[in-house]
Design a protein around this motif. Structure first.
Motif, PDB file in Angstrom:
ATOM      1  N   LEU A 138       0.862  -1.189   0.000  1.00 23.88           N
ATOM      2  CA  LEU A 138       0.000   0.000   0.000  1.00 23.88           C
ATOM      3  C   LEU A 138       0.891   1.229   0.000  1.00 23.88           C
ATOM      4  CD1 LEU A 138      -2.794  -0.786   2.648  1.00 23.88           C
ATOM      5  CD2 LEU A 138      -3.036  -0.775   0.156  1.00 23.88           C
ATOM      6  N   ASP A 139       0.463   2.268  -0.696  1.00 22.90           N
ATOM      7  CA  ASP A 139       1.195   3.536  -0.694  1.00 22.90           C
ATOM      8  C   ASP A 139       0.723   4.411   0.466  1.00 22.90           C
ATOM      9  OD1 ASP A 139       2.801   3.129  -3.001  1.00 22.90           O
ATOM     10  OD2 ASP A 139       1.044   3.508  -4.260  1.00 22.90           O
ATOM     11  N   GLY A 140       1.635   5.246   0.952  1.00 31.30           N
ATOM     12  CA  GLY A 140       1.265   6.255   1.931  1.00 31.30           C
ATOM     13  C   GLY A 140       0.915   5.725   3.301  1.00 31.30           C
ATOM     14  N   LEU A 141       1.486   4.593   3.693  1.00 29.46           N
ATOM     15  CA  LEU A 141       1.173   4.046   5.015  1.00 29.46           C
ATOM     16  C   LEU A 141       1.793   4.896   6.118  1.00 29.46           C
ATOM     17  CD1 LEU A 141       1.620   0.206   4.445  1.00 29.46           C
ATOM     18  CD2 LEU A 141      -0.494   1.395   5.005  1.00 29.46           C
ATOM     19  N   PRO A 142       1.069   5.116   7.219  1.00 24.66           N
ATOM     20  CA  PRO A 142       1.660   5.835   8.355  1.00 24.66           C
ATOM     21  C   PRO A 142       2.831   5.044   8.952  1.00 24.66           C
ATOM     22  CG  PRO A 142      -0.738   5.693   8.549  1.00 24.66           C
ATOM     23  CD  PRO A 142      -0.339   4.773   7.446  1.00 24.66           C
ATOM     24  N   GLN A 143       3.697   5.733   9.646  1.00 24.04           N
ATOM     25  CA  GLN A 143       4.826   5.084  10.293  1.00 24.04           C
ATOM     26  C   GLN A 143       4.334   4.045  11.288  1.00 24.04           C
ATOM     27  OE1 GLN A 143       7.447   7.798  12.268  1.00 24.04           O
ATOM     28  NE2 GLN A 143       9.013   6.262  12.671  1.00 24.04           N
ATOM     29  N   GLY A 144       4.964   2.879  11.269  1.00 25.04           N
ATOM     30  CA  GLY A 144       4.606   1.808  12.193  1.00 25.04           C
ATOM     31  C   GLY A 144       3.445   0.955  11.750  1.00 25.04           C
ATOM     32  N   VAL A 145       2.903   1.228  10.565  1.00 21.62           N
ATOM     33  CA  VAL A 145       1.811   0.413  10.037  1.00 21.62           C
ATOM     34  C   VAL A 145       2.374  -0.533   8.983  1.00 21.62           C
ATOM     35  CG1 VAL A 145      -0.373   0.416   8.770  1.00 21.62           C
ATOM     36  CG2 VAL A 145       0.067   2.137  10.533  1.00 21.62           C
ATOM     37  N   GLU A 146       1.952  -1.774   9.048  1.00 22.81           N
ATOM     38  CA  GLU A 146       2.446  -2.837   8.173  1.00 22.81           C
ATOM     39  C   GLU A 146       1.295  -3.354   7.324  1.00 22.81           C
ATOM     40  OE1 GLU A 146       4.500  -7.277   8.793  1.00 22.81           O
ATOM     41  OE2 GLU A 146       3.796  -6.108  10.504  1.00 22.81           O
ATOM     42  N   ALA A 147       1.567  -3.635   6.051  1.00 17.73           N
ATOM     43  CA  ALA A 147       0.560  -4.210   5.162  1.00 17.73           C
ATOM     44  C   ALA A 147       1.174  -5.406   4.437  1.00 17.73           C
ATOM     45  CB  ALA A 147       0.067  -3.183   4.155  1.00 17.73           C
ATOM     46  N   VAL A 156      -4.794   5.068  14.013  1.00 12.93           N
ATOM     47  CA  VAL A 156      -4.447   5.604  12.704  1.00 12.93           C
ATOM     48  C   VAL A 156      -5.576   5.294  11.727  1.00 12.93           C
ATOM     49  CG1 VAL A 156      -1.945   5.415  13.012  1.00 12.93           C
ATOM     50  CG2 VAL A 156      -3.208   3.491  12.058  1.00 12.93           C
ATOM     51  N   THR A 157      -5.633   6.064  10.671  1.00 20.21           N
ATOM     52  CA  THR A 157      -6.541   5.805   9.556  1.00 20.21           C
ATOM     53  C   THR A 157      -5.693   5.515   8.323  1.00 20.21           C
ATOM     54  OG1 THR A 157      -8.266   7.231  10.471  1.00 20.21           O
ATOM     55  CG2 THR A 157      -8.392   6.719   8.122  1.00 20.21           C
ATOM     56  N   VAL A 158      -5.988   4.413   7.655  1.00 23.73           N
ATOM     57  CA  VAL A 158      -5.191   3.941   6.534  1.00 23.73           C
ATOM     58  C   VAL A 158      -6.056   3.935   5.279  1.00 23.73           C
ATOM     59  CG1 VAL A 158      -3.848   2.014   5.606  1.00 23.73           C
ATOM     60  CG2 VAL A 158      -3.758   2.533   8.052  1.00 23.73           C
ATOM     61  N   ALA A 159      -5.539   4.531   4.216  1.00 21.87           N
ATOM     62  CA  ALA A 159      -6.244   4.519   2.940  1.00 21.87           C
ATOM     63  C   ALA A 159      -6.074   3.157   2.272  1.00 21.87           C
ATOM     64  CB  ALA A 159      -5.708   5.622   2.033  1.00 21.87           C
ATOM     65  N   VAL A 160      -7.180   2.562   1.840  1.00 23.37           N
ATOM     66  CA  VAL A 160      -7.153   1.278   1.128  1.00 23.37           C
ATOM     67  C   VAL A 160      -7.986   1.440  -0.144  1.00 23.37           C
ATOM     68  CG1 VAL A 160      -6.766  -0.146   3.169  1.00 23.37           C
ATOM     69  CG2 VAL A 160      -9.095   0.430   2.514  1.00 23.37           C
ATOM     70  N   PRO A 161      -7.443   1.064  -1.283  1.00 24.12           N
ATOM     71  CA  PRO A 161      -8.162   1.287  -2.539  1.00 24.12           C
ATOM     72  C   PRO A 161      -9.357   0.347  -2.681  1.00 24.12           C
ATOM     73  CG  PRO A 161      -6.139   0.065  -2.936  1.00 24.12           C
ATOM     74  CD  PRO A 161      -6.119   0.449  -1.496  1.00 24.12           C
ATOM     75  N   ARG A 216      -9.916   2.348   9.839  1.00 25.65           N
ATOM     76  CA  ARG A 216      -9.363   2.915  11.070  1.00 25.65           C
ATOM     77  C   ARG A 216      -8.868   1.785  11.952  1.00 25.65           C
ATOM     78  NH1 ARG A 216      -9.102   7.340  14.307  1.00 25.65           N
ATOM     79  NH2 ARG A 216      -9.335   7.040  16.570  1.00 25.65           N
ATOM     80  N   LEU A 217      -7.661   1.933  12.434  1.00 28.83           N
ATOM     81  CA  LEU A 217      -7.042   0.945  13.311  1.00 28.83           C
ATOM     82  C   LEU A 217      -6.771   1.582  14.667  1.00 28.83           C
ATOM     83  CD1 LEU A 217      -4.405  -0.572  10.852  1.00 28.83           C
ATOM     84  CD2 LEU A 217      -6.611  -1.545  11.476  1.00 28.83           C
ATOM     85  N   GLU A 218      -7.241   0.939  15.710  1.00 29.83           N
ATOM     86  CA  GLU A 218      -6.933   1.396  17.060  1.00 29.83           C
ATOM     87  C   GLU A 218      -5.484   1.054  17.396  1.00 29.83           C
ATOM     88  OE1 GLU A 218      -8.984   3.267  18.713  1.00 29.83           O
ATOM     89  OE2 GLU A 218     -10.460   3.064  17.094  1.00 29.83           O
ATOM     90  N   ARG A 219      -5.052   1.474  18.561  1.00 35.03           N
ATOM     91  CA  ARG A 219      -3.699   1.128  19.013  1.00 35.03           C
ATOM     92  C   ARG A 219      -3.544  -0.390  18.934  1.00 35.03           C
ATOM     93  NH1 ARG A 219      -1.065   1.084  24.794  1.00 35.03           N
ATOM     94  NH2 ARG A 219      -1.530  -1.055  25.373  1.00 35.03           N
TER      95      ARG A 219
END
Length: 656
Positions: free
Chosen positions: A597-606, A623-628, A645-648
């Motif tokens: 995925l493009d544009g992932l926030p720091q510490g987020v894994e896909a 965090v909120t993650v964009a998914v196409p 949206r992902l909680e802690r």
């Protein structure tokens, strides 16, 4: 051959090591009640039960195990039955002291712990085969039995006399003559020439530096002897149950086993994994490396045999897992190919050396946070495991790793103890992980055809076949990026002409490698656009490079730090983490490799596994993650469009 699929049957296995001999039998029914509540469907039994099963030489006490197997089957819980040979009973060492291993100083490793056996001892092997034979004969037809687990965390080296005799036999089989051995070991140095096989010893304590080629062969021998112990027991249980898979558990990136070779002998590849919970993001990086390596050894789904539900007991300070981290790291393993999520152990011990090592049921009992989190995870795995099990992980990057190269590089008389193989492997894999590029692993002699990007953090030792394989890969259109100190030595730890094999120098555009310049603690070297750490090299480059990044300042000013000739890159330093990530991301993009995925926030894994997209938040903030496009989030059943949206420590499993 049987496989993990034969045991999972379209689900994810969930459970852990169960040691009921530590508890009165009235506790067993309470255990199975809680197992059912937590959706446990598999337990490993008997790992440390030898003294209970054989209280005296030749005596068998199977009654308790009969009752336990029946009880587990009655409640629908499958059993991975272990051979108990990693912890021999005290009577074996007392009656047969030759079964006890000796360290490099000749000191005996006594009973009172575990793994106190000599892999070369004929007496140990005979007793181990006998208890394995009787276990397999008794339980082969038991309906609870789903898999065999041989021994546990094979790790014992032995420098004793029986091991010395076996070592000589191993060397004779490899070299044939002492002249051939002397050539391979370079014994002209320091008057070490051997005239008779009886003069040769294991790599015991010496006054000064040991012969590195001798140490290398002793490490190879140790791995082979332990493998002989495994295959001997494996063959016994296979004879009784040819339809059931067999495994033994690796330790994460363990130094002492050639795990590529070992994996070929297993039906199921399994690993124990204990990242440090003090650093959730760092633990996720470490976990991803081990998971990727294990998946690659398995060539598909694998088994997380052990993890901790909370704290361990062997670090200097043993932190528990913060709320939600156990669930997150378990789902990370599933995302990266695990079809089994298990723990050491089911119920936390009240006595013994590991009473402060957590269990799925901790000292707080079923009302404790640990069990409640285990219970939630079990319900989730049961609910969507069928959507996940058996699917392959998508990876367009391949990292090369070889235990023989690691063994050879870890010698005493080296240029820098800071440039260790596992640290470099972790640094390069971290850069890929942070660039959101999923990686497989491969041996340098594996077929690399069709792989878009091959990454070599460091392979100090390379065989001729491996070097030719790398050249053929690049000539076939592949993109190769290689770190420093690669291709320096051949399989006998003999330095290649010119300090790096001439075929690799030509491939990378290195005319002459004049000097290695290791960097001390806190030292860095300037480069165009970044700073290098740990290492640098004085290189004279060929005239026809396609790209170069130069050193700036100091002794190497104006010389190339990074070279590219065609599709082959050479990196002669360790760029700082952000720079290494950016460099590998740029090279990957040029090879047609894109992040999951493009544009992932720091510490987020896909990670993609089959058609499923796993998104994991290793941070402590939502965090909120964009998914196409539209997806369904399987853990909640909620429809997702454009973002999730992902909680802690949150997890989302998305199906298109």
């Amino acid at each position: 051959m049987p496989s993990l699929d034969d045991t999972t049957r379209g689900r994810v296995l969930f459970g852990g090591d169960y040691n009921p001999e530590q508890w009165p039998e009235e506790t067993w029914r309470e255990d199975v009640r809680l197992m059912r509540d937590a959706r446990v469907n598999s337990v490993t039994v008997g790992v440390f039960s030898w003294a209970r099963l054989e209280p005296r030489p030749g005596v068998r006490d199977f009654g308790w195990l009969d009752r336990l197997m029946d009880l587990l089957h009655e409640h629908g819980i499958g059993v991975v039955l272990a051979t108990p040979t990693s912890a021999p009973p005290p009577w074996l060492g007392r009656l047969h002291p030759e079964t006890l291993p000796r360290d490099a100083d000749g000191r005996v490793e006594w009973w009172g712990g575990r793994q106190h056996f000599s892999h070369s001892s004929a007496v140990y092997r005979r007793y181990a085969a006998a208890i394995t034979e009787d276990l397999a004969a008794r339980y082969a037809a038991h309906p609870a039995l789903t898999m065999w687990h041989i021994n546990n965390e094979y790790c014992t080296a032995d420098h004793g006399d029986e091991a010395a005799a076996r070592f000589r036999g191993w060397l004779r089989a490899k070299y044939g003559t002492t002249d051939a051995l002397n050539t391979a070991w370079g014994t002209a140095f320091w008057s070490q020439r051997y005239d008779d096989w009886g003069e040769i010893l294991p790599a015991r304590h010496t006054h000064y530096l040991k012969n590195p080629a001798q140490v290398l062969d002793f490490r190879r021998f140790t791995s082979d002897m332990l493998l002989e112990c495994f295959t001997a027991e494996r063959d016994i249980v296979r004879r009784h149950t040819p339809h059931l898979p067999v495994t033994t558990n690796f330790m994460p990136l363990f130094f002492g086993q050639d795990a590529w070779r070992w994996a070929e002998e297993e039906d199921v590849v399994s690993v124990d994994l204990y990242p440090d919970p003090r650093d959730p993001v760092g633990g996720a990086r470490d976990g991803a490396l081990v998971q990727d390596l294990t998946r690659s050894q398995a060539r598909g789904p694998w088994m997380l045999m052990e993890q901790a539900a909370g704290a361990v007991n062997w670090r200097g300070v043993n932190h528990p897992r913060p709320r939600g981290l156990n669930r997150l790291w378990s789902w990370q393993a599933v995302a990266r190919g695990a079809d089994a999520v298990c723990y050491f152990q089911w119920r936390q011990s009240r006595q013994g050396a590991e009473k402060f090592h957590s269990g799925m049921v901790g000292h707080a009992g079923e009302r404790g946070r640990t069990f409640q989190e285990v219970r939630r995870l079990g319900a989730e795995l049961e609910r969507i495991g069928g959507e996940v099990a058996g699917r392959q992980v998508t990876a367009d990057v391949t990292v090369l790793h070889d235990w023989h190269a690691w063994w050879a590089a870890e010698q005493d008389g080296r240029l820098s103890s800071r440039a260790g193989h596992p640290n470099l492997l972790a640094a390069w894999h971290r850069a890929l992980w942070e660039a959101h590029l999923t990686a497989d692993f491969a041996h340098p002699e594996h077929d690399l055809t069709g792989r878009r990007l091959v990454v070599v953090p460091q392979l100090y030792l390379l065989t001729d076949a491996a070097i030719d394989n790398l050249r053929a890969y690049v000539e076939g259109g592949g993109t190769l990026v290689c770190g420093f100190l690669t291709g320096v030595a051949d399989e006998d730890d003999r330095v290649r002409p010119g300090g790096v094999d001439p075929r690799l120098r030509e491939l990378f555009g290195i005319r002459v490698l004049h000097e290695w310049w290791p960097l001390g603690e806190g030292e860095t070297v300037g480069c165009d656009g970044f700073r290098g750490t740990l290492w640098s090299e004085e290189i004279e480059a060929a005239d026809d490079l396609d790209e170069r990044i130069d050193y700036r300042g100091g002794e190497l000013d104006g010389l190339p730090a990074v070279l590219r000739r065609g599709r082959a890159w050479y990196v002669s330093t360790l760029p700082e983490p952000d720079a290494l990530r950016a460099l590998l991301a740029r090279i990957a993009a040029g090879a047609g490799v894109r992040p999951v995925l493009d544009g992932l926030p720091q510490g987020v894994e896909a990670v993609r596994r089959g058609e499923l997209l796993f998104v994991l938040n290793h941070g402590r903030e939502p965090v909120t993650v964009a998914v196409p496009g539209p997806h369904r989030e399987l853990l909640t059943g909620v429809a997702v469009r454009d973002e999730v949206r992902l909680e802690r420590f949150g997890v989302a499993v998305l199906r298109p």
